[in-house]
Design a protein around this motif. Structure first.
Motif, short mmCIF file in Angstrom:
data_model
loop_
_atom_site.label_atom_id
_atom_site.label_comp_id
_atom_site.label_asym_id
_atom_site.label_seq_id
_atom_site.Cartn_x
_atom_site.Cartn_y
_atom_site.Cartn_z
N LYS A 44 0.83 -1.21 0.00
CA LYS A 44 0.00 0.00 0.00
C LYS A 44 0.86 1.25 0.00
N GLY A 45 1.95 1.21 0.74
CA GLY A 45 2.86 2.36 0.76
C GLY A 45 3.49 2.62 -0.59
N SER A 47 2.27 1.68 -3.54
CA SER A 47 1.25 2.14 -4.49
C SER A 47 0.87 3.59 -4.21
N SER A 48 0.83 3.99 -2.95
CA SER A 48 0.54 5.38 -2.61
C SER A 48 1.65 6.29 -3.11
N PHE A 49 2.89 5.85 -2.97
CA PHE A 49 4.02 6.63 -3.47
C PHE A 49 3.95 6.79 -4.98
N LYS A 50 3.66 5.70 -5.70
CA LYS A 50 3.55 5.76 -7.16
C LYS A 50 2.42 6.69 -7.59
N GLN A 51 1.28 6.62 -6.86
CA GLN A 51 0.15 7.48 -7.18
C GLN A 51 0.53 8.95 -6.97
N GLY A 52 1.24 9.25 -5.90
CA GLY A 52 1.69 10.61 -5.65
C GLY A 52 2.66 11.08 -6.72
N ASN A 54 2.73 10.03 -9.84
CA ASN A 54 1.95 10.25 -11.05
C ASN A 54 1.17 11.56 -10.98
N GLU A 55 0.63 11.90 -9.80
CA GLU A 55 -0.09 13.15 -9.65
C GLU A 55 0.84 14.34 -9.84
#
Length: 73
Positions: A44-45, A47-52, A54-55
């Motif tokens: 989860k950490g 994936s959250s980092f990757k999402q951040g 990408n944003e």
């Protein structure tokens, strides 16, 4: 890219015996029930980092908003 080609890059000169000893110690420290929870949290950490990331990339690459001459304050 093959997964087994990546393993030597981050494990260095560890042999199979050392890897098994490390895995055994981790199993003793955390227990069989805690390891899946730990891995889930790490996933989860990541994936959250990757999402951040990408944003941030989307924010950088999006065009600037157009200014209207009629909307002066």
């Amino acid at each position: 890219m093959n997964f087994f080609n990546i393993i030597p890059l981050f494990l260095g000169n560890l042999g199979m015996t050392e890897i098994l000893i490390i895995a055994f110690v981790v199993l003793l420290l955390f227990g069989g029930k805690k390891i899946p929870e730990l891995m889930r949290g790490i996933g989860k950490g990541v994936s959250s980092f990757k999402q951040g990331m990408n944003e941030i990339q989307d924010e950088i690459t999006k065009p600037a908003p157009k200014k209207d001459d009629d909307a002066k304050e």
